[in-house]
Design an enzyme around this catalytic site. Structure first.
Site, PDB file in Angstrom:
ATOM      1  N   GLU A 464       0.903  -0.843   0.147  1.00 29.58           N
ATOM      2  CA  GLU A 464      -0.281  -0.191   0.082  1.00 29.58           C
ATOM      3  C   GLU A 464       0.716   0.847  -0.168  1.00 29.58           C
ATOM      4  O   GLU A 464       1.594   1.234   0.585  1.00 29.58           O
ATOM      5  CB  GLU A 464      -1.337  -0.247   1.035  1.00 29.58           C
ATOM      6  CG  GLU A 464      -2.199   1.231   1.560  1.00 29.58           C
ATOM      7  CD  GLU A 464      -2.701   0.082   2.580  1.00 29.58           C
ATOM      8  OE1 GLU A 464      -2.267   0.334   3.838  1.00 29.58           O
ATOM      9  OE2 GLU A 464      -4.295   1.203   2.556  1.00 29.58           O
ATOM     10  N   ILE A 465       0.673   2.104  -0.957  1.00 26.82           N
ATOM     11  CA  ILE A 465       1.659   3.301  -1.164  1.00 26.82           C
ATOM     12  C   ILE A 465       0.892   4.016  -0.811  1.00 26.82           C
ATOM     13  O   ILE A 465      -0.662   4.849  -1.310  1.00 26.82           O
ATOM     14  CB  ILE A 465       2.283   3.552  -2.793  1.00 26.82           C
ATOM     15  CG1 ILE A 465       2.341   2.171  -2.905  1.00 26.82           C
ATOM     16  CG2 ILE A 465       2.863   4.861  -2.576  1.00 26.82           C
ATOM     17  CD1 ILE A 465       3.542   2.581  -4.541  1.00 26.82           C
TER      18      ILE A 465
END
Ligand code: NAI
Length: 714
Positions: A464-465
């Site tokens: 997850e960025i």
């Protein structure tokens, strides 16, 4: 213009058919192919001295299979038309295997699904010796079945028992494994060798016939009425149901088509397979799965979230701060992808311990024959363990994975930024601290970003960025490139407490605690989650998370809310349940050896019997169906709130993030597709019903109601 299927006859009267669909990177089973196939078959049938046929491909892959753009449009209304269209291709394959000459598949690249079904309609199959080539029938992973004769031919070729695992699990095999499984006959060292072998086989087997077309053919292992097989058959559906929990119609349809098909003649079996195929293709689960695992994943991997116009800049040297559980895993996946790694901890010894994790994983690969010792040594040599921050010089990416403490994270950020490449990206693997706040410690906040990995890093496919307020587009592009470089799937979210995944799964965990507080039996809670398709029960997740960590998160949330003049509701289940478990009973979760579950030294974990006395109320009559819906709905509703608040922008990111990161059931197609598949109006009505019964957290957010009223989908 190239022809879709080239036709070349040699002096020995052997025809090589080369599939080469113009304007496409792969051969697919579309209308143009079907028409071209009909043409070449008619020509072959008219050849007077035909001595053999070799089916080959001019593309990188052999054949890609059915066109999912067409498949996703199939509805109960056009089912008949679709059924007839599948019959056309099946008719062609039957003509191919009934030609009066031997037919050989020369498999130069992946033959999956429809691709392998073409090969199965050949008399003999030769593949190139290349481990990258994959063969198999993975339709089940998209909620479908091999509908071009794949079930009928596989079961008749290998027998029911050998064929079932391949059909039900959709395994993809490299050529050597495929040969061992009996799917292909021979392996060739080069394209020239393959063609020579194919022609030689034709010459030596002029009268080749498919086994099932030969007189006296018997199914290997017998038909379902053979006593030895008949005895085993009744337990298979039970095993299957135990795995699918009734959420997946495809494996059940595959088993039925296989067993029923073996009791009738070939042509009837083909019809049976076709009818089951249509029932799956018109159903909602296949739509959900095709949407998530094909369209959403494709959108993500093609870089839909990647800022346009920023040149790709692969990471050459990554610095990892903290060689604990997460840091060690990030070092391993980076080195595996050929990136140079500096693994930094507070001492050389600590850092070495982190590197030892890679030593262990690589040794396992070597012992299993998946990698040579030489290659493993090369990967290990890429990881430099150190206690000295000066070694971070030249790193174009630094990922911080030290303890979850704001001050510590601030100090390691400063320390690394002083030595790393000034144009590089600094990423934090925090699981909960907002990125914008952490970036305050940075001298280059525009180069600061969140990279949230999942544990264990080497197995979990998602990252997850998280973009902070000041994160630049270049930094986001760089982070996305890195995630793809280490062969993980990136989703992009904006900064908020819990980001996206942690926030959504938090509602699932809380709902489990609520049910316990409402007096539901723990075993029913876990069973309802399993029946809804969740891989791990909600109470089991609480145990994994650790009750003290969960309480700390609650205390932090209470503090933050108090600062905004708000508070948690008095009936917050985490207060009632967790405080009792921790303070009165000393049960803190799996790490402490006792939580909602018992963890016996020998044997499997099981629910703690004391829960019944503590929380179970005999009059708590919560319908089983409501429990399952509460788990699904609460997470989908939270995901919509995240969209409303701009925490997540893309539906594909929400769907894939929920399935790959936090175990949302794959049959739903993800948190948002679950709503689309359910139907927005119906979903809103059911959410309101749950809200009236169980609390306002189920009230549908405005964005959802609005879309439902307009007749839109997400
Ligand atoms: P861990 O406790 O296993 O490892 C932390 C490491 O950081 C230790 O080896 C420690 O010696 C080292 N360290 C402490 N001070 C340091 C310094 N000044 N310089 C270099 N190294 C230092 O922790 P874990 O589980 O690996 O978590 C690390 C981070 O990743 C945390 O922020 C956590 O919230 C986050 N995270 C954890 C996940 C999990 O499942 N454990 C999942 C996603 C994120």
């Amino acid at each position: 213009m190239t022809e879709a299927i080239r036709y070349e006859k040699d002096s020995d009267n052997i025809v090589v058919l080369t599939m080469d669909m113009p304007g496409q990177s792969a051969n697919t089973m579309n209308a143009a192919f079907t028409e071209a196939f009909d043409g070449v078959l008619t020509r072959l049938e008219k050849e007077e001295k035909l001595a053999g046929v070799v089916v080959a491909s001019a593309k990188k892959t052999f054949f890609a299979g059915g066109d999912l753009n067409d498949l996703i449009k199939v509805t109960p209304e056009n089912a008949e038309q679709f059924y007839q269209a599948t019959n056309v291709i099946k008719g062609h394959l039957r003509r191919l295997e009934k030609l009066k000459a031997p037919v050989v598949a020369a498999i130069n690249g992946a033959a999956l699904g429809g691709g392998l079904e073409i090969c199965l309609a050949c008399n003999y199959r030769i593949a190139l010796n290349d481990r990258k080539i994959k063969l198999g029938l993975p339709e089940v992973t998209l909620g479908l079945l091999p509908g071009a004769g794949g079930i009928v031919r596989m079961t008749r070729m290998l027998g029911l028992e050998a064929a079932l695992p391949l059909l039900l699990e959709g395994k993809q095999l490299a050529p050597d494994a495929a040969k061992a499984a009996g799917i292909i006959n021979e392996i060739a060292d080069s394209p020239e060798d393959m063609l020579a072998k194919a022609k030689a086989w034709c010459k030596a087997n002029a009268n080749a016939q498919q086994p099932w077309d030969q007189k006296g053919y018997k199914v290997p292992g017998g038909t379902p009425s053979t006593p030895a097989l008949a005895q085993k058959l009744p337990i298979i559906p039970a095993f299957l149901l135990n795995k699918t929990k009734g959420c997946y119609p495809a494996p059940e349809a595959i088993l039925s088509a296989a067993v029923e098909g073996l009791q009738v003649d070939f042509d009837t079996a083909i019809k049976i397979e076709g009818r089951y195929f249509v029932s799956l293709a018109t159903g909602q689960v296949s739509k959900n799965m095709i949407n998530a695992f094909f369209f959403n994943l494709q959108e993500i991997n093609k870089g839909a979230s990647r800022p346009k116009g920023v040149p790709v800049k692969p990471v050459k040297k990554v610095g990892i701060l903290g060689a604990g559980m997460m840091g060690a895993g990030i070092a391993y996946v980076s080195a595996m992808s050929g990136i140079e790694v500096v693994l930094k901890d507070i001492s050389d010894e600590n850092a070495q311990k982190g590197k030892d994790y890679s030593v262990k994983l690589l040794a396992k690969r070597v012992s299993k024959g998946q990698m040579t010792q030489e290659k493993a040594d090369g990967i290990l040599a890429k990881i430099k363990p150190t206690g000295n921050a000066a070694d971070l010089a030249g790193c174009d990416l630094v990922v911080e994975a030290v303890f979850e403490k704001r001050e510590l994270k601030a100090s390691v950020t400063k320390e690394a930024e002083a030595v790393m490449d000034a144009n590089g990206t600094f990423a934090s693997n925090t699981s909960s601290l907002p990125i914008t706040g952490l970036a305050e410690a940075s001298v280059r906040p525009e180069k600061f970003i969140g990279l949230h990995f999942f544990s264990p890093v080497d197995k979990m496919p998602l990252v997850e960025i998280i973009c902070g307020k000041k994160t630049s587009q270049e930094t986001l592009a760089h982070a996305l490139d890195y995630v793809l470089q280490i062969k993980k799937t990136p989703i992009v979210v904006n900064d908020a407490r819990g980001f996206f995944t942690t926030r959504v799964i938090g509602t699932y965990v809380n709902e489990g605690l609520r049910l316990l507080a409402e007096g539901a039996a723990a075993s029913s809670i876990e069973m309802a989650a399993a029946r809804a398709g969740f891989p791990i029960g909600t109470l089991a997740i609480s145990d994994e998370l650790n009750f003290t960590t969960m309480r700390n998160i609650r205390l932090q949330a209470e503090k933050d809310l108090a600062a905004e003049g708000k508070s948690l509701p008095a009936d917050d289940p985490s207060k009632i349940i967790l405080d009792t478990m921790i303070d009165k009973l000393g049960r803190t979760g799996k790490l402490g050896g006792a939580g909602f579950y018992e963890y016996p030294q020998a044997g499997k974990k099981h629910l703690w019997s004391g829960l019944k006395e503590l929380f179970n109320k005999a009059d708590a009559s919560i319908p089983f169906e409501d429990m399952g819906d509460r788990f699904l709905f609460i997470q989908s509703l939270e995901a919509v709130r995240c969209m409303e608040e701009g925490v997540i922008e893309r539906v594909a990111d929400a769907n894939i993030g929920s399935i790959m990161g936090i175990g949302f059931p794959p049959w739903t197609g993800g948190v948002i597709q679950f709503i689309n598949g359910y139907g927005l109006r119906k979903f809103v009505a059911r959410a309101q019903e749950l809200a009236a019964r169980y609390g306002e957290r189920f009230n549908p957010p405005a964005l959802l109601v609005e879309k439902a009223e307009k007749g839109e989908t997400f």
